[in-house]
Scaffold this motif. Structure first.
Motif, PDB file in Angstrom:
ATOM      1  N   ASN A 196       0.823  -1.209   0.000  1.00 27.08           N
ATOM      2  CA  ASN A 196       0.000   0.000   0.000  1.00 27.08           C
ATOM      3  C   ASN A 196       0.857   1.258   0.000  1.00 27.08           C
ATOM      4  OD1 ASN A 196      -2.386  -1.440  -0.009  1.00 27.08           O
ATOM      5  ND2 ASN A 196      -2.581  -1.464   2.218  1.00 27.08           N
ATOM      6  N   ARG A 197       1.954   1.207   0.725  1.00 26.10           N
ATOM      7  CA  ARG A 197       2.848   2.364   0.756  1.00 26.10           C
ATOM      8  C   ARG A 197       3.506   2.580  -0.611  1.00 26.10           C
ATOM      9  NH1 ARG A 197       6.659   1.863   5.666  1.00 26.10           N
ATOM     10  NH2 ARG A 197       7.512   0.199   4.362  1.00 26.10           N
ATOM     11  N   LEU A 198       3.867   1.490  -1.281  1.00 25.33           N
ATOM     12  CA  LEU A 198       4.435   1.594  -2.626  1.00 25.33           C
ATOM     13  C   LEU A 198       3.414   2.157  -3.599  1.00 25.33           C
ATOM     14  CD1 LEU A 198       6.650   1.007  -4.722  1.00 25.33           C
ATOM     15  CD2 LEU A 198       5.760  -1.338  -4.886  1.00 25.33           C
ATOM     16  N   ARG A 199       2.161   1.687  -3.508  1.00 32.64           N
ATOM     17  CA  ARG A 199       1.114   2.167  -4.412  1.00 32.64           C
ATOM     18  C   ARG A 199       0.896   3.674  -4.272  1.00 32.64           C
ATOM     19  NH1 ARG A 199      -4.167  -1.490  -4.596  1.00 32.64           N
ATOM     20  NH2 ARG A 199      -4.519  -0.034  -6.306  1.00 32.64           N
ATOM     21  N   LYS A 200       0.923   4.161  -3.032  1.00 30.55           N
ATOM     22  CA  LYS A 200       0.721   5.591  -2.807  1.00 30.55           C
ATOM     23  C   LYS A 200       1.824   6.424  -3.457  1.00 30.55           C
ATOM     24  CE  LYS A 200      -1.868   5.163   1.529  1.00 30.55           C
ATOM     25  NZ  LYS A 200      -1.848   5.400   3.008  1.00 30.55           N
ATOM     26  N   LYS A 201       3.017   5.834  -3.565  1.00 28.87           N
ATOM     27  CA  LYS A 201       4.150   6.575  -4.115  1.00 28.87           C
ATOM     28  C   LYS A 201       4.194   6.556  -5.638  1.00 28.87           C
ATOM     29  CE  LYS A 201       7.238   6.091  -0.127  1.00 28.87           C
ATOM     30  NZ  LYS A 201       8.562   5.640   0.368  1.00 28.87           N
ATOM     31  N   ILE A 202       3.715   5.474  -6.255  1.00 25.76           N
ATOM     32  CA  ILE A 202       3.903   5.353  -7.716  1.00 25.76           C
ATOM     33  C   ILE A 202       2.614   5.453  -8.512  1.00 25.76           C
ATOM     34  CG2 ILE A 202       5.968   3.930  -7.376  1.00 25.76           C
ATOM     35  CD1 ILE A 202       4.276   1.487  -8.249  1.00 25.76           C
ATOM     36  N   GLU A 203       1.453   5.373  -7.858  1.00 28.11           N
ATOM     37  CA  GLU A 203       0.194   5.359  -8.593  1.00 28.11           C
ATOM     38  C   GLU A 203      -0.539   6.693  -8.507  1.00 28.11           C
ATOM     39  OE1 GLU A 203      -1.065   0.633  -8.398  1.00 28.11           O
ATOM     40  OE2 GLU A 203      -2.226   2.094  -7.255  1.00 28.11           O
ATOM     41  N   THR A 204      -1.314   6.990  -9.555  1.00 22.30           N
ATOM     42  CA  THR A 204      -2.244   8.110  -9.566  1.00 22.30           C
ATOM     43  C   THR A 204      -3.578   7.585 -10.093  1.00 22.30           C
ATOM     44  OG1 THR A 204      -1.752   8.789 -11.852  1.00 22.30           O
ATOM     45  CG2 THR A 204      -0.344   9.702 -10.097  1.00 22.30           C
ATOM     46  N   ASN A 205      -4.569   8.438 -10.186  1.00 16.67           N
ATOM     47  CA  ASN A 205      -5.866   8.013 -10.722  1.00 16.67           C
ATOM     48  C   ASN A 205      -5.750   7.509 -12.160  1.00 16.67           C
ATOM     49  OD1 ASN A 205      -7.229   8.635  -8.368  1.00 16.67           O
ATOM     50  ND2 ASN A 205      -7.668  10.744  -8.992  1.00 16.67           N
ATOM     51  N   ASP A 206      -4.793   8.059 -12.900  1.00 20.66           N
ATOM     52  CA  ASP A 206      -4.630   7.670 -14.308  1.00 20.66           C
ATOM     53  C   ASP A 206      -3.592   6.572 -14.510  1.00 20.66           C
ATOM     54  OD1 ASP A 206      -6.491   9.598 -15.123  1.00 20.66           O
ATOM     55  OD2 ASP A 206      -4.953  11.158 -15.147  1.00 20.66           O
ATOM     56  N   HIS A 207      -2.868   6.248 -13.479  1.00 22.71           N
ATOM     57  CA  HIS A 207      -1.818   5.236 -13.603  1.00 22.71           C
ATOM     58  C   HIS A 207      -1.923   4.248 -12.441  1.00 22.71           C
ATOM     59  CE1 HIS A 207      -0.231   8.615 -15.981  1.00 22.71           C
ATOM     60  NE2 HIS A 207       0.329   7.674 -16.723  1.00 22.71           N
ATOM     61  N   LYS A 208      -2.540   3.110 -12.710  1.00 23.43           N
ATOM     62  CA  LYS A 208      -2.685   2.047 -11.727  1.00 23.43           C
ATOM     63  C   LYS A 208      -1.788   0.882 -12.121  1.00 23.43           C
ATOM     64  CE  LYS A 208      -5.987   4.135  -9.412  1.00 23.43           C
ATOM     65  NZ  LYS A 208      -5.759   4.662  -8.048  1.00 23.43           N
ATOM     66  N   TYR A 209      -1.037   0.378 -11.169  1.00 21.63           N
ATOM     67  CA  TYR A 209      -0.069  -0.672 -11.472  1.00 21.63           C
ATOM     68  C   TYR A 209      -0.325  -1.992 -10.734  1.00 21.63           C
ATOM     69  CZ  TYR A 209       2.766   2.952 -13.687  1.00 21.63           C
ATOM     70  OH  TYR A 209       3.201   3.955 -14.507  1.00 21.63           O
ATOM     71  N   ILE A 210      -0.700  -1.925  -9.474  1.00 20.00           N
ATOM     72  CA  ILE A 210      -0.768  -3.127  -8.649  1.00 20.00           C
ATOM     73  C   ILE A 210      -2.214  -3.451  -8.306  1.00 20.00           C
ATOM     74  CG2 ILE A 210      -0.016  -4.206  -6.493  1.00 20.00           C
ATOM     75  CD1 ILE A 210       2.324  -2.177  -6.489  1.00 20.00           C
ATOM     76  N   SER A 211      -2.607  -4.675  -8.618  1.00 21.39           N
ATOM     77  CA  SER A 211      -3.956  -5.132  -8.306  1.00 21.39           C
ATOM     78  C   SER A 211      -3.899  -6.172  -7.191  1.00 21.39           C
ATOM     79  CB  SER A 211      -4.610  -5.752  -9.549  1.00 21.39           C
ATOM     80  OG  SER A 211      -5.866  -6.312  -9.223  1.00 21.39           O
ATOM     81  N   ASN A 212      -4.775  -6.028  -6.205  1.00 21.11           N
ATOM     82  CA  ASN A 212      -4.860  -6.988  -5.103  1.00 21.11           C
ATOM     83  C   ASN A 212      -5.868  -8.075  -5.492  1.00 21.11           C
ATOM     84  OD1 ASN A 212      -4.971  -8.377  -2.740  1.00 21.11           O
ATOM     85  ND2 ASN A 212      -5.757  -6.711  -1.489  1.00 21.11           N
ATOM     86  N   ILE A 213      -5.388  -9.281  -5.672  1.00 22.46           N
ATOM     87  CA  ILE A 213      -6.247 -10.419  -5.995  1.00 22.46           C
ATOM     88  C   ILE A 213      -6.691 -11.016  -4.661  1.00 22.46           C
ATOM     89  CG2 ILE A 213      -6.513 -12.538  -7.286  1.00 22.46           C
ATOM     90  CD1 ILE A 213      -5.780 -10.063  -8.967  1.00 22.46           C
TER      91      ILE A 213
END
Length: 222
Positions: A196-213
C-alpha cells in the motif's frame, strides 16, 4: 567490505556485536546515542544499520525515520521491546527486520548476510513506461519525471512486480522472495503495509499498477 553502524547504548553488548561483525569480515562502527549515530552515518556512509529502540537521547524509531529520509540504507532493529505494536512500527518505518533480545549472534550474522545480498542492485533490470521509470542498477526511481524515494522493501517489491508483469504473485511467493524464510514478525499484514505504501508513491488516478487479488496475492498490471 560492508560497513555496519551499530547503534546500541549497552556498551558491552555493542562491543560484542562489533567483535562478531569484524570476525565475520564486516567493518563495524559503534555508536551509543542517536547524536553519535547521526555523526557516524554522515561521516562513514554505512551499508546497514543495527539499531536499538531505547536510546539515551531518544527512540530508535525516530532515528530510523531520519535514515529513511537520507537514503535507502537497510535498518535492522535489535531491541528488548517485544510488543507486537513496536515490531509493526519498525516494519512500517521501513526496517528490514525486528529482532528482540536476547538473540543469537549466529542468527544475527545470517540475517545481516541475507539483507546485504538482497539489497544488491540487479544490474539487468529496468522499467520505463513514460510515467514510471525504474533503474534498478542505479537504484533510481522516478514518477512523472520526479525522483521517488523508496524504502529497501518497497524497492524490492517494485523489482519483483516489474520482473513478473501480468503474473499473479501469491502472498507466500512474495514473502519468500522478500524476507528470509526463517525471519520473525513477517506476515501478510506487513506485506500489505509495504504494498500500500508503494502504491501511494507510484500510482495516480490515471496510472494504476498493482492489483490486489483477494485472498491470493498481487498482480502487476502496468
Amino acid at each position: 567490505m560492508p560497513k555496519i553502524l551499530v547503534v546500541e547504548d549497552d556498551r558491552k553488548l555493542n562491543q560484542t556485536i562489533c567483535y562478531a561483525l569484524e570476525k565475520a569480515g564486516y567493518i563495524p562502527y559503534p555508536a551509543h546515542s542517536i547524536k553519535r549515530a547521526k555523526a557516524a552515518y554522515l561521516q562513514d556512509a554505512p551499508h546497514l544499520i543495527l539499531l536499538d529502540v531505547n536510546l539515551p537521547d531518544g527512540e530508535g524509531f525516530l532515528f530510523c525515520q531520519w535514515i529513511k529520509s537520507q537514503s535507502s540504507a537497510p535498518v535492522l532493529f535489535l531491541t528488548a521491546r517485544d510488543l507486537e505494536e513496536d515490531a509493526l512500527t519498525g516494519y512500517e518505518l521501513g526496517a528490514e527486520d525486528y529482532v528482540t533480545k536476547p538473540f543469537s549472534i549466529k542468527i544475527l550474522l545470517k540475517k545481516i548476510d541475507v539483507i546485504l545480498k538482497r539489497n544488491q542492485p540487479d544490474s539487468t533490470s529496468s522499467f520505463n513506461d513514460g510515467f514510471l521509470s525504474a533503474d534498478f542498477e542505479k537504484a533510481k526511481i522516478t514518477v512523472s519525471g520526479q525522483e521517488c524515494p523508496l524504502t529497501p522493501t518497497e524497492f524490492r517489491l517494485l523489482k519483483q512486480f516489474t520482473a513478473n508483469r501480468g503474473q499473479l504473485l501469491t502472498y507466500e511467493v512474495l514473502l519468500e522472495r522478500l524476507w528470509d524464510s526463517n525471519g520473525q514478525f513477517v506476515d501478510k499484514h506487513t506485506l500489505a503495509v509495504n504494498v500500500n505504501r508503494l502504491r501511494k508513491k507510484i500510482e495516480t488516478n490515471d496510472h494504476k499498477y498493482i492489483s490486489n487479488i483477494y485472498g491470493m496475492g498481487y498482480q502487476w498490471l502496468g
